[in-house]
Motif scaffolding. Sequence first.
Motif, PDB file in Angstrom:
ATOM      1  N   ILE A   1       0.846  -1.196   0.000  1.00 26.78           N
ATOM      2  CA  ILE A   1       0.000   0.000   0.000  1.00 26.78           C
ATOM      3  C   ILE A   1       0.885   1.253   0.000  1.00 26.78           C
ATOM      4  O   ILE A   1       1.757   1.418   0.847  1.00 26.78           O
ATOM      5  N   SER A   2       0.646   2.102  -0.983  1.00 27.02           N
ATOM      6  CA  SER A   2       1.504   3.267  -1.177  1.00 27.02           C
ATOM      7  C   SER A   2       1.158   4.379  -0.173  1.00 27.02           C
ATOM      8  O   SER A   2       0.099   4.363   0.457  1.00 27.02           O
ATOM      9  N   ARG A   3       2.064   5.331  -0.060  1.00 25.05           N
ATOM     10  CA  ARG A   3       1.916   6.406   0.925  1.00 25.05           C
ATOM     11  C   ARG A   3       0.631   7.205   0.711  1.00 25.05           C
ATOM     12  O   ARG A   3      -0.027   7.616   1.662  1.00 25.05           O
ATOM     13  N   LYS A   4       0.248   7.410  -0.573  1.00 27.66           N
ATOM     14  CA  LYS A   4      -0.943   8.236  -0.807  1.00 27.66           C
ATOM     15  C   LYS A   4      -2.207   7.563  -0.282  1.00 27.66           C
ATOM     16  O   LYS A   4      -3.118   8.226   0.195  1.00 27.66           O
ATOM     17  N   ARG A   5      -2.234   6.240  -0.325  1.00 34.29           N
ATOM     18  CA  ARG A   5      -3.405   5.531   0.204  1.00 34.29           C
ATOM     19  C   ARG A   5      -3.442   5.661   1.733  1.00 34.29           C
ATOM     20  O   ARG A   5      -4.509   5.814   2.319  1.00 34.29           O
ATOM     21  N   ILE A   6      -2.296   5.566   2.364  1.00 34.98           N
ATOM     22  CA  ILE A   6      -2.257   5.684   3.833  1.00 34.98           C
ATOM     23  C   ILE A   6      -2.681   7.082   4.269  1.00 34.98           C
ATOM     24  O   ILE A   6      -3.470   7.240   5.204  1.00 34.98           O
ATOM     25  N   VAL A   7      -2.205   8.097   3.558  1.00 37.97           N
ATOM     26  CA  VAL A   7      -2.585   9.479   3.912  1.00 37.97           C
ATOM     27  C   VAL A   7      -4.093   9.664   3.756  1.00 37.97           C
ATOM     28  O   VAL A   7      -4.756  10.241   4.628  1.00 37.97           O
ATOM     29  N   PHE A   8      -4.653   9.137   2.674  1.00 34.08           N
ATOM     30  CA  PHE A   8      -6.091   9.268   2.442  1.00 34.08           C
ATOM     31  C   PHE A   8      -6.884   8.625   3.583  1.00 34.08           C
ATOM     32  O   PHE A   8      -7.809   9.218   4.139  1.00 34.08           O
ATOM     33  N   ILE A   9      -6.515   7.404   3.937  1.00 33.56           N
ATOM     34  CA  ILE A   9      -7.233   6.693   5.009  1.00 33.56           C
ATOM     35  C   ILE A   9      -7.039   7.417   6.349  1.00 33.56           C
ATOM     36  O   ILE A   9      -7.981   7.563   7.137  1.00 33.56           O
ATOM     37  N   TYR A  10      -5.828   7.892   6.580  1.00 31.13           N
ATOM     38  CA  TYR A  10      -5.549   8.617   7.831  1.00 31.13           C
ATOM     39  C   TYR A  10      -6.454   9.841   7.945  1.00 31.13           C
ATOM     40  O   TYR A  10      -7.004  10.141   9.006  1.00 31.13           O
ATOM     41  N   GLU A  11      -6.630  10.536   6.827  1.00 31.40           N
ATOM     42  CA  GLU A  11      -7.511  11.720   6.853  1.00 31.40           C
ATOM     43  C   GLU A  11      -8.953  11.327   7.168  1.00 31.40           C
ATOM     44  O   GLU A  11      -9.663  12.060   7.862  1.00 31.40           O
ATOM     45  N   CYS A  12      -9.368  10.166   6.665  1.00 31.36           N
ATOM     46  CA  CYS A  12     -10.714   9.681   7.005  1.00 31.36           C
ATOM     47  C   CYS A  12     -10.803   9.407   8.504  1.00 31.36           C
ATOM     48  O   CYS A  12     -11.791   9.756   9.157  1.00 31.36           O
TER      49      CYS A  12
END
Lengths: 272, 143
Positions: B46-57
């Motif tokens: 899982i790439s960094r952009k996916r983690i950032v997106f989920i973290y924001e959720c």
Amino acid sequence: MRREFASRADLIAYVTQVFPGATGAVSETVGGRTVALEKLAALQPDRYGHSRNELEGAVTRLSPYIRHGVLTLAEVRDHLQAQGYAWAVVEPLLRQLAWRDYWQQLYEQWGDGIWDDREPYKTGFTAADYADELPQDIINGTTSLDCMDHFSRELQTTGYLHNHARLWLAAYIIHWRRVKWQAGARWFLSHLLDGDPASNQLSWQWVASTFSVKPYYFNQENLARFSRRKWCATCPHAAQTCPFRGSYEQLHKQLFPHAEASHSSRRLGTRR
Amino acid sequence: MPKQATPAVVWVHGDSLSPTNPALLANPGAPAVWVWDEELLAQWQISRKRIVFIYECLLELPVAIRRGKVVPEIRQFMQEHAAQTIVTTASPSPRFRAICQELSGSFTLEILPMPALIPPQKHLDLRRFSRYWKVAEKVIYPR
């Protein structure tokens, strides 16, 4: 873990520090219910219905939120209903919501079996004829095909690709480069903000023909039309050496020489 | 009377990152937890952009954010809150199923259904989308 961040940059710095294995760009698409509801309110189902197959069309960009349950499919439907839209206006959008529901129901049945070929390829080839790994030039965006190189970069930097671009890129990987759909599916899953095992793997199988009656492929005319010649206009391959040039019948012969002759091709707007 | 005999904890996973998910709605004020599944992140790369997106959720949800192995992390969270009941939302993921099975050995597990797009059907043919759609189009948009 931390919950307070001064800014998005602060959050990104923290994620970079605590998840050193996760690399690459960060998307401009912001997560969370607040943004999801703004996008839902901005929905234009009539424009979506008319233009969704065009790269510049009025697509919703709701998919990452739906994938993670920030919005449910039922909520999107209920929103359309509350606005009083007629069936004819919302049918194209509802059909796409239904595709997700359909994939989820199959996932419930098949579990990790969504990674297996559900049926043989209908391309005249067997699975053993396809390479296991994604070619490096596709990942690096150095195939020299302007369209495909752009899609590769867009996927990896934004975590998003228009549905039509996903199909073109997937078809290029499977049918032109003869790579197993699983290799492409793994790549997409790593990058797409809406990367969902069911929708992703089973859509790849739909393109491959391991979960459909025939392979999905396209030609230059189709890509040029729905991208408004965005790449073809300047691509050095466009006039002579583009691998997508030709009629569907010609391409079918080239790509699938051992398969039965094609009587009809699959294009967006007809079967899907 | 409280709803459960022992305090409940809400487990939020990646298929229901809404503050209005059924488990959170049914248990206002209950301690809630999210666990970054490090095995899965590595397995799917899982790439960094996916983690950032989920973290924001996650930042819009009333959850404690943890990372590691999911079952031990939830177990520890349960102990910290002296809780015996876990409430979560349904998911078709086989990994979710396996985690639930493990948790249900030690705790009372309540899995709430997500709102459905179409009502449950007696006979739903999933062999091809066209067959599914023939049924779905009649019930998806009650008029």
